[in-house]
Design an enzyme around this catalytic site. Structure first.
Site, PDB file in Angstrom:
ATOM      1  CG  HIS A  93      -3.119   2.511   3.220  1.00  0.00           C
ATOM      2  ND1 HIS A  93      -3.018   3.870   3.103  1.00  0.00           N
ATOM      3  CD2 HIS A  93      -3.748   2.279   4.406  1.00  0.00           C
ATOM      4  CE1 HIS A  93      -3.561   4.439   4.173  1.00  0.00           C
ATOM      5  NE2 HIS A  93      -4.010   3.498   4.973  1.00  0.00           N
ATOM      6  CE  LYS A 103      -6.910   3.194   1.906  1.00  0.00           C
ATOM      7  NZ  LYS A 103      -8.170   2.742   2.540  1.00  0.00           N
TER       8      LYS A 103
END
Length: 236
Positions: A130, A134
């Site tokens: 990600h 995040k």
């Protein structure tokens, strides 16, 4: 469908931009908007939450008191907060999923089919990637995949490796990568003798999560109280 959107970060804005012609956002509950649940003037058909775990108490209080179906797309909840979500689902229909991409839900379904066949003779690893902003790891999607791989509860989940860490039979390695603007990549690797099977999903836009949540919301408003997931939406 009248929607109360909770959260106005990147995903909240994407949901706002993907609302269909027959839907209307009547309020955005978020600090950025200076709006709280107390400011809502008309009853919504559904709440869609893309916020932070800290917002859960307010969501549950409003949804429970007003009988509003709730789509929860936030991840990183504690076990106590998961109990709070389950308690809410006794009062109203709640849709909770670690991921709202239709492709990811199909990936998870495949994992449930493949794992029982290969788990005794193949090593299993899960990798998720990600963007660098995040907040939680592993991702909600990775946790969903872990639960599917370990459906029988007999696997040993290993989060990353360092030092003396020779793989043991039944280990499932879980690895989180954070960098750049990666929207989301999830891979389940089945490594056997002389062959490897990889199941992978790549997300190229956040819009897939918004569209999935909206599809789920349309499905949820017709359901009785209970705790549902995206497999219910697609397969039931």
């Amino acid at each position: 469908m009248k929607i109360v959107l909770v959260g106005y970060g990147a995903m909240g804005k994407v949901v706002e931009n993907n609302v269909g012609e027959d839907d209307r956002i009547i309020a955005v509950v978020a600090p950025e908007k200076g709006v709280t649940f107390a400011d809502i003037k008309e009853k919504p058909d559904v709440i869609i939450d893309f916020s932070q775990p800290a917002a859960l108490d307010g969501i549950c209080a409003y949804a429970g008191a007003n009988g509003v179906p709730t789509v929860i797309a936030t991840t990183g909840y504690s076990s106590a907060q998961m109990d709070e979500i389950k308690a809410l689902s006794a009062k109203v229909p709640v849709l909770f999923s670690g991921n709202y991409s239709l492709g990811v839900i199909l990936l998870n379904r495949l994992v449930k089919e493949v794992t029982p066949i290969l788990k005794d003779t193949f090593d299993i690893e899960i990798i998720e990637k990600h963007h660098n902003k995040k907040a939680d790891a592993p991702s909600g999607t990775a946790k969903m995949l872990i639960n599917s791989v370990n459906a029988d509860g007999d696997m040993n989940i290993v989060y990353g490796r360092e030092g003396q860490c020779k793989r043991k039979k039944g280990d499932v390695g879980v690895h989180a990568v954070r960098g750049g603007t990666i929207v989301g990549e999830h891979q389940v690797i089945y490594a056997g003798t002389d062959e490897v099977l990889e199941l992978t999903h790549y997300a190229h836009s956040k819009a897939i999560f918004a569209k999935g949540a909206l599809r789920g919301a349309h499905w949820l408003v017709k359901k009785p109280a209970g705790l549902y997931n995206m497999e219910d939406v697609l397969f039931n």
